[in-house]
Write a protein that holds these residues in place. Structure first.
Motif, PDB file in Angstrom:
ATOM      1  N   ALA A 111       7.885  11.190  -0.849  1.00  0.00           N
ATOM      2  CA  ALA A 111       7.122  11.377   0.273  1.00  0.00           C
ATOM      3  C   ALA A 111       8.004   9.664   1.147  1.00  0.00           C
ATOM      4  N   VAL A 112       8.621   8.895   0.791  1.00  0.00           N
ATOM      5  CA  VAL A 112       9.793   8.029   1.421  1.00  0.00           C
ATOM      6  C   VAL A 112      10.293   8.854   2.389  1.00  0.00           C
ATOM      7  N   ASP A 113      11.168   9.633   1.137  1.00  0.00           N
ATOM      8  CA  ASP A 113      12.414  10.062   1.715  1.00  0.00           C
ATOM      9  C   ASP A 113      12.039  11.123   2.851  1.00  0.00           C
ATOM     10  N   ALA A 114      10.926  11.925   2.772  1.00  0.00           N
ATOM     11  CA  ALA A 114      10.908  12.923   3.667  1.00  0.00           C
ATOM     12  C   ALA A 114      10.625  12.110   5.446  1.00  0.00           C
ATOM     13  N   SER A 115       9.494  11.255   4.694  1.00  0.00           N
ATOM     14  CA  SER A 115       9.294  10.503   6.102  1.00  0.00           C
ATOM     15  C   SER A 115      10.420   9.561   6.869  1.00  0.00           C
ATOM     16  N   LEU A 116      11.532   9.692   6.041  1.00  0.00           N
ATOM     17  CA  LEU A 116      11.996   8.692   6.411  1.00  0.00           C
ATOM     18  C   LEU A 116      13.203   9.904   7.266  1.00  0.00           C
ATOM     19  N   LYS A 117      13.110  11.158   6.484  1.00  0.00           N
ATOM     20  CA  LYS A 117      13.442  12.398   7.659  1.00  0.00           C
ATOM     21  C   LYS A 117      13.110  12.706   8.954  1.00  0.00           C
ATOM     22  N   ARG A 118      11.991  13.441   8.528  1.00  0.00           N
ATOM     23  CA  ARG A 118      11.433  13.595   9.891  1.00  0.00           C
ATOM     24  C   ARG A 118      11.310  11.938  10.876  1.00  0.00           C
ATOM     25  N   LEU A 119      11.604  10.554  10.989  1.00  0.00           N
ATOM     26  CA  LEU A 119      11.221   9.593  11.650  1.00  0.00           C
ATOM     27  C   LEU A 119      12.560   9.660  11.926  1.00  0.00           C
ATOM     28  N   GLN A 120      13.919  10.188  11.250  1.00  0.00           N
ATOM     29  CA  GLN A 120      15.468  10.440  11.786  1.00  0.00           C
ATOM     30  C   GLN A 120      15.694   8.421  11.676  1.00  0.00           C
ATOM     31  N   ILE A 121      14.606   7.557  10.588  1.00  0.00           N
ATOM     32  CA  ILE A 121      15.304   6.442  10.413  1.00  0.00           C
ATOM     33  C   ILE A 121      15.918   5.603   9.724  1.00  0.00           C
ATOM     34  N   ASP A 122      16.896   4.597   8.955  1.00  0.00           N
ATOM     35  CA  ASP A 122      17.390   3.988   7.904  1.00  0.00           C
ATOM     36  C   ASP A 122      16.527   3.756   7.138  1.00  0.00           C
ATOM     37  N   THR A 123      15.243   2.105   8.052  1.00  0.00           N
ATOM     38  CA  THR A 123      14.227   2.195   6.688  1.00  0.00           C
ATOM     39  C   THR A 123      12.986   1.541   7.558  1.00  0.00           C
ATOM     40  N   ILE A 124      11.512   2.390   6.589  1.00  0.00           N
ATOM     41  CA  ILE A 124      10.385   2.091   7.359  1.00  0.00           C
ATOM     42  C   ILE A 124      10.428   0.161   6.943  1.00  0.00           C
ATOM     43  N   ASP A 125       9.774   0.080   7.469  1.00  0.00           N
ATOM     44  CA  ASP A 125       9.711  -1.679   7.583  1.00  0.00           C
ATOM     45  C   ASP A 125       8.380  -1.799   7.245  1.00  0.00           C
ATOM     46  N   VAL A 126       7.124  -1.281   6.987  1.00  0.00           N
ATOM     47  CA  VAL A 126       5.974  -0.988   6.621  1.00  0.00           C
ATOM     48  C   VAL A 126       5.692  -0.206   6.139  1.00  0.00           C
ATOM     49  N   TYR A 127       4.977   0.486   4.890  1.00  0.00           N
ATOM     50  CA  TYR A 127       4.844   1.753   3.819  1.00  0.00           C
ATOM     51  C   TYR A 127       3.900   1.848   3.660  1.00  0.00           C
ATOM     52  N   GLN A 128       2.636   2.512   3.563  1.00  0.00           N
ATOM     53  CA  GLN A 128       1.572   2.047   3.290  1.00  0.00           C
ATOM     54  C   GLN A 128       0.851   2.978   2.433  1.00  0.00           C
ATOM     55  N   LEU A 129      -0.575   2.911   1.846  1.00  0.00           N
ATOM     56  CA  LEU A 129      -1.302   4.067   0.829  1.00  0.00           C
ATOM     57  C   LEU A 129      -2.204   3.573   1.831  1.00  0.00           C
ATOM     58  N   HIS A 130      -2.220   5.630   2.455  1.00  0.00           N
ATOM     59  CA  HIS A 130      -3.445   6.025   3.725  1.00  0.00           C
ATOM     60  C   HIS A 130      -4.579   5.621   2.963  1.00  0.00           C
ATOM     61  N   TRP A 131      -5.101   6.145   1.743  1.00  0.00           N
ATOM     62  CA  TRP A 131      -6.343   5.860   0.761  1.00  0.00           C
ATOM     63  C   TRP A 131      -6.164   5.251  -0.394  1.00  0.00           C
ATOM     64  N   PRO A 132      -6.945   5.111  -1.364  1.00  0.00           N
ATOM     65  CA  PRO A 132      -6.345   4.851  -2.455  1.00  0.00           C
ATOM     66  C   PRO A 132      -6.843   5.546  -3.392  1.00  0.00           C
ATOM     67  N   ASN A 133      -6.381   6.240  -5.046  1.00  0.00           N
ATOM     68  CA  ASN A 133      -6.739   7.534  -5.518  1.00  0.00           C
ATOM     69  C   ASN A 133      -8.241   7.170  -6.274  1.00  0.00           C
ATOM     70  N   ARG A 134      -8.938   6.117  -6.006  1.00  0.00           N
ATOM     71  CA  ARG A 134     -10.158   6.663  -6.211  1.00  0.00           C
ATOM     72  C   ARG A 134     -10.990   6.185  -5.200  1.00  0.00           C
ATOM     73  N   THR A 135     -12.423   6.883  -5.292  1.00  0.00           N
ATOM     74  CA  THR A 135     -13.003   6.614  -3.450  1.00  0.00           C
ATOM     75  C   THR A 135     -13.398   5.169  -3.590  1.00  0.00           C
ATOM     76  N   SER A 136     -12.829   4.898  -2.124  1.00  0.00           N
ATOM     77  CA  SER A 136     -13.105   4.093  -1.761  1.00  0.00           C
ATOM     78  C   SER A 136     -14.359   3.826  -0.669  1.00  0.00           C
ATOM     79  N   PRO A 137     -15.342   2.544  -0.674  1.00  0.00           N
ATOM     80  CA  PRO A 137     -16.822   2.935   0.595  1.00  0.00           C
ATOM     81  C   PRO A 137     -16.507   2.764   1.616  1.00  0.00           C
ATOM     82  N   HIS A 138     -15.185   3.520   2.668  1.00  0.00           N
ATOM     83  CA  HIS A 138     -15.132   4.051   4.240  1.00  0.00           C
ATOM     84  C   HIS A 138     -15.713   5.279   4.470  1.00  0.00           C
TER      85      HIS A 138
END
Length: 350
Positions: A111-138
């Motif tokens: 996914a990092v490789d795919a995002s770098l290609k779409r963003l057309q940059i060499d490095t992502i400054d902060v890469y985040q996990l959008h939500w955890p694998n377990r169900t969270s109280p959100h």
């Protein structure tokens, strides 16, 4: 513009973060280019996106926002170093993204490789996990017994988190990302990632972004206290409660082109009777102070102890100007106390 350190990283970010999820549905490339340029003129240096965007998420809109940002950087390569770019890997549940499967270490790498290609940059400054694998109280799952914690396989989820950490470390060592963060996670999630990082000599998270606003402040005080003492930047998303705190949805109004007129994957769960009453009172207070309801909500968020940078979004240039101005207001000394009088009446209306 004020700046602050992003958790334990060596990155300084503006107290305002430019949200981008409308780019690709409600906003086009021209709109995005204008927003980026204006935000930069105001001193904003922090931009948040995700592979899942634009919103509402669909197979057709997947990756569109990153592509729009990439087009901007391709046209303005000299501007890349002016921005701290954060993006996110989608979690499980969306059939068109990795067949709705869990986040794994290998999924992160791909996914990092795919995002770098779409963003057309060499490095992502902060890469985040959008939500955890377990169900969270959100997403309206925070009332007692709406979800179960006791039936979660703790050992299995720790193993998954370790695998994810190893994938993140691979990307950091390859120079593809600088740091990583969490999103829609909990105090246990933060703690577990930190402990696994210590135990296995792996990178620790530098940030977390969760929904946080006047109608939904459940992260105060316990999660935010944890962030402060563990040097985890706290990044509120939806500080206007998907626009509700602007007052535009009062009395069930639906302005043309507004977000609530679009498909909502989780429904309009924020639109409760108590939330409507709370917004009406916040609007009255904003009028007394001579500011807009949106500015009141954003100024409050900015002044909560432990908040690092507030993620704002706008569909029009006028909204963006209004929102950014909220962080530069000359507010009365009793501002927070006057807001608190209303907040105590409606501490968690949805």
């Amino acid at each position: 513009m004020k700046y602050t350190q992003l958790g334990s990283s060596n990155i300084n970010v503006s107290r305002v973060c430019l949200g981008t999820m409308t780019w690709g549905v409600q906003n086009n490339q021209h709109d995005a280019d204008q927003q980026i340029a204006f935000a930069s003129e105001c001193g904003i240096n922090f931009m948040d996106t995700a592979e899942m965007y634009a919103v509402p998420p669909t197979p057709e809109t997947y990756g569109k926002t990153e592509e729009i940002i990439g087009n901007y950087f391709a046209k303005n390569p000299q501007k890349r170093n002016n921005w701290v770019v954060a993006t996110k890997i989608a979690g499980n549940g969306l059939p068109w993204i990795r067949n709705a499967t869990n986040i794994t270490g290998q999924a992160v790498i791909n996914a990092v490789d795919a995002s770098l290609k779409r963003l057309q940059i060499d490095t992502i400054d902060v890469y985040q996990l959008h939500w955890p694998n377990r169900t969270s109280p959100h997403f309206a799952k925070h009332r007692p017994n709406q979800i179960s914690f006791s039936n979660v396989d703790t050992k299995e989820h720790k193993a998954q988190m370790l695998d994810i950490l190893q994938g993140l470390e691979h990307c950091i060592k390859a120079g593809k990302i600088r740091h990583y963060g969490l999103s829609d996670d909990t105090t246990w999630g933060i703690h577990t990632f930190i402990e696994l990082a210590k135990e296995h000599n792996l990178p620790r998270p530098v940030s977390i972004q969760n929904e946080f606003n006047l109608l939904h402040a459940k992260d105060w005080p316990y999660l935010i206290e944890h962030c402060v003492h563990e040097e985890i930047a706290y990044l509120p998303w939806s500080p206007l409660a998907t626009g509700m705190l602007s007052g535009k949805y009062l009395n069930n109004a639906r302005p043309e082109g507004s977000r609530w007129t679009l498909m909502q994957r989780n429904g309009l769960f924020r639109n409760t009777e108590f939330a409507q009453q709370a917004v009406a009172e916040y609007c009255q207070l904003a009028n007394q102070l001579g500011i807009t309801p949106s500015q009141l909500a954003l100024a409050w968020c900015d002044q909560v102890d432990g908040v690092t940078s507030t993620i704002i979004g706008a569909t029009t240039q006028e909204q963006l100007q209004e929102n950014i101005a909220a962080f530069q207001l000359n507010l009365p000394s009793d501002f927070m106390a006057r807001v608190d009088e209303i907040w105590r009446k409606y501490p968690l209306p949805y």
